[in-house]
Write a protein that holds these residues in place. Structure first.
Motif, short mmCIF file in Angstrom:
data_model
loop_
_atom_site.label_atom_id
_atom_site.label_comp_id
_atom_site.label_asym_id
_atom_site.label_seq_id
_atom_site.Cartn_x
_atom_site.Cartn_y
_atom_site.Cartn_z
N ASN B 2 7.41 -24.60 -1.00
CA ASN B 2 8.40 -23.56 -1.29
C ASN B 2 7.79 -22.18 -1.34
OD1 ASN B 2 11.03 -24.76 -1.63
ND2 ASN B 2 10.02 -25.98 -3.19
N SER B 3 6.59 -22.10 -1.90
CA SER B 3 5.91 -20.81 -1.94
C SER B 3 5.58 -20.37 -0.52
CB SER B 3 4.64 -20.90 -2.76
OG SER B 3 4.83 -21.70 -3.87
N ALA B 6 8.66 -18.99 0.96
CA ALA B 6 9.00 -17.69 0.37
C ALA B 6 8.17 -16.58 1.01
CB ALA B 6 8.76 -17.73 -1.14
N VAL B 7 6.87 -16.83 1.15
CA VAL B 7 6.00 -15.82 1.76
C VAL B 7 6.39 -15.61 3.22
CG1 VAL B 7 3.62 -15.28 2.42
CG2 VAL B 7 4.09 -16.34 0.23
N LYS B 9 9.29 -16.12 4.70
CA LYS B 9 10.57 -15.41 4.82
C LYS B 9 10.41 -13.92 4.54
CE LYS B 9 14.19 -16.63 2.34
NZ LYS B 9 14.81 -17.46 1.30
N ARG B 10 9.68 -13.63 3.47
CA ARG B 10 9.51 -12.23 3.09
C ARG B 10 8.79 -11.44 4.17
NH1 ARG B 10 7.13 -8.13 1.63
NH2 ARG B 10 5.19 -8.93 2.47
N SER B 14 10.15 -8.40 6.45
CA SER B 14 9.53 -7.08 6.31
C SER B 14 9.25 -6.46 7.68
CB SER B 14 8.26 -7.16 5.48
OG SER B 14 7.17 -7.52 6.28
N GLU B 75 -1.78 -5.14 2.18
CA GLU B 75 -1.57 -5.80 0.89
C GLU B 75 -2.67 -5.44 -0.11
OE1 GLU B 75 0.99 -9.05 -0.70
OE2 GLU B 75 0.84 -8.64 1.39
N SER B 80 -0.54 -4.91 -3.80
CA SER B 80 0.45 -5.98 -4.00
C SER B 80 -0.21 -7.36 -3.94
CB SER B 80 1.57 -5.88 -2.97
OG SER B 80 1.06 -5.72 -1.68
N ILE B 81 -1.45 -7.39 -3.47
CA ILE B 81 -2.17 -8.67 -3.46
C ILE B 81 -2.34 -9.19 -4.89
CG2 ILE B 81 -4.48 -7.63 -3.53
CD1 ILE B 81 -5.21 -9.82 -1.41
N LEU B 83 -0.16 -8.89 -7.22
CA LEU B 83 1.10 -9.55 -7.55
C LEU B 83 1.16 -10.92 -6.89
CD1 LEU B 83 4.20 -9.04 -8.58
CD2 LEU B 83 4.58 -8.93 -6.15
N LEU B 84 0.85 -10.95 -5.60
CA LEU B 84 0.97 -12.18 -4.81
C LEU B 84 0.12 -13.30 -5.41
CD1 LEU B 84 2.32 -13.24 -2.24
CD2 LEU B 84 0.24 -12.64 -1.01
N LEU B 87 1.16 -14.93 -8.73
CA LEU B 87 2.31 -15.82 -8.67
C LEU B 87 1.77 -17.22 -8.36
CD1 LEU B 87 4.70 -13.63 -6.49
CD2 LEU B 87 5.00 -14.19 -8.88
N ILE B 89 0.99 -19.32 -6.23
CA ILE B 89 0.79 -19.53 -4.80
C ILE B 89 -0.68 -19.79 -4.56
CG2 ILE B 89 0.83 -18.40 -2.54
CD1 ILE B 89 3.14 -16.75 -3.40
#
Lengths: 239, 243
Positions: B2-3, B6-7, B9-10, B14, B75, B80-81, B83-84, B87, B89
């Motif tokens: 799922n992760s 999610a990555v 799709k995002r 983008s 990233e 934002s890395i 953040l990633l 999570l 992941i």
């Protein structure tokens, strides 16, 4: 719920965290205090599994940060110092991405968003892209991201930095409200914040713990304001 | 899983929320068409797409690193890395999510060259199998270039540096298989070495697939290349994510 044992981390010749140990239980709000470069952010990054320690370890909700980082990340909410986010996304898109990763789906997602968006007062910017937001709103989006899965453990690196006085008050109220059934660690430079929200405070400098006490006790012991206590401790002991 | 989704799709979204995708698509489609006709598509008087596929490696040397350079460098630069990776992941999930999103994007770009197929079909009766293997080869080659670009993107925070490094790495792998290089190398290297250089090159395997034969050797070349560079990318990221 957080158990830190002899955590150590160097960056080349610089020792950022030099063997710190402490534990935090549910219902506690721990304030990490210290001058710039004391190792607060490094310690928090290690707890959030972003950095690996050179020595020692820690457990969060019973999961070891070295052996089971995924479960640690699942059970904690982390707000980093510079509030990283994907700037080209809208606030809504970003929060939905976080829900995707954290596997919050369907009805739960709707509930989580309905709860978190008013709580962090970001309703008005929900459809705006993150790069257009002011610093204060960005931080609130970051806070929403950290709280969306209702974690047991919260690690917030300077959560009120860049907020206006009203927002600061709001965030402190929020932390106070969550305090009794969560375990919260915040770092800050603002000493009045420690008095307002923290039930315990640890002062660190040069990667070592200098004091582990409560704000009240510190004031009583030294018979002066927290400001003066902070100066006295960090200056004399680290000099 | 799922992760990963999610990555994936995002990342794919983008591309299309920034002008990047559109700039890339327009330039890619223009040059892929321009080079085909400049190469003498009409003069060849053959209803096939060899003139189109022939130029792709050269075009990819510049275009693929330009999509890959931002994957990790941006990233890391923006932060934002942090953040990633705080999570839930794993690094492998994140790396694969981004890689496959970029690969799908390149596949879409290749898919948008369909007017070439229509043109060829209109002008004559082409060998459809040959066109299909041509596209399969192109997609695999894009994946190979992308994996290399991914690695260099993780290596540096600076997008320009990662772009230049991956262009050089891709160019070396393409030009190693060009006849001129091989002829020159054969003047002083033993024949075994020359064929080793040849079989390391993109060019050789891409041309072989283009001839309409999907050989195990060629497929495994691309798969190994992708897996190898992606694995290297994960290791580098694990080392350097916080720096």
């Amino acid at each position: 719920m957080i158990e830190v044992k002899e955590l150590r981390r160097n960056f080349g010749p610089v020792v950022a965290v030099d063997g710190i140990s402490f534990s935090v239980e549910r219902g506690e709000v721990l304030g990490l205090l210290g001058p710039n470069g004391a190792g607060k952010t490094t310690a928090m990054r290690i707890l959030a599994c972003f950095l690996k320690p050179d020595g020692g370890t820690a457990t969060v909700c019973g999961y070891d940060i070295l052996k089971d980082p995924i479960n640690v990340c699942r059970s904690l909410g982390y707000l980093a110092e510079n509030v990283p986010a994907y700037n080209e996304m809208t606030v809504g898109g970003f929060l939905n991405f976080i829900c995707d990763v954290r596997e919050i789906r369907g009805k739960d997602r709707k509930q989580a968003l309905d709860r978190i968006v008013p709580m962090c007062s970001i309703d008005s910017v929900y459809h705006q892209t993150i790069e257009t937001l002011s610093k204060g709103y960005k931080r609130r989006v970051g806070l929403a991201q950290a709280l969306i899965h209702d974690p047991d453990v919260l690690i917030l690196d300077e959560p009120t930095d860049g907020l206006d006085p009203n927002q600061k008050h709001e965030v402190r109220k929020l932390i106070g409200k969550m305090a009794k059934d969560k375990c919260i660690v915040i770092s800050t430079h603002i000493l009045e914040e420690v008095e307002a929200v923290c039930s315990r405070t640890i002062i660190i400098a040069r990667g070592r713990i200098l004091v582990d006490s409560t704000p009240k006790k510190l004031k009583e012991e030294h018979q002066c304001s927290l400001d003066a206590v902070f100066r006295r401790i960090t200056r004399t002991k680290s000099a | 899983m799922n992760s990963f989704m999610a990555v994936f799709k995002r990342e794919l979204k983008s591309y299309f929320t920034t002008p990047l995708a559109y700039v890339f698509l327009v330039i890619f489609l223009f040059f892929s068409g321009y080079l085909t006709f400049k190469q003498g598509f009409y003069e060849m008087r053959q209803a096939d797409m060899s003139a189109f596929f022939m130029n792709l490696p050269l075009l990819f040397v510049f275009m693929v690193p330009s999509t890959a350079m931002r994957l990790w460098a941006e990233e890391r630069k923006v932060g934002s890395i942090e953040l990633l990776f705080t999570l839930p992941i794993t690094i492998t999930q994140a790396v694969l999510g981004k890689f496959f999103a970029a690969w799908l994007f390149l596949t879409i770009a290749l898919g948008l060259t369909f007017p070439m197929v229509i043109t060829v079909c209109y002008l004559g009766e082409p060998d459809v199998g040959l066109i299909i293997t041509g596209y399969v080869g192109s997609i695999l080659m894009a994946g190979g270039f992308l994996a290399i670009g991914c690695f260099f993107s993780a290596l540096s925070k600076n997008q320009v540096i990662s772009f230049v490094l991956s262009v050089v790495a891709c160019a070396v792998l393409v030009f190693a298989g060009m006849p001129t290089t091989l002829n020159y190398a054969s003047t002083f290297l033993p024949i075994g070495m020359v064929s080793a250089i040849e079989s390391m090159s993109f060019q050789t395997h891409f041309e072989s697939i283009q001839r309409g034969v999907l050989k195990f050797g060629d497929l495994s070349y691309f798969v190994l290349l992708i897996v190898g560079w992606i694995a290297a990318c994960s290791i580098i990221l694990d080392e350097r994510k916080a720096r």
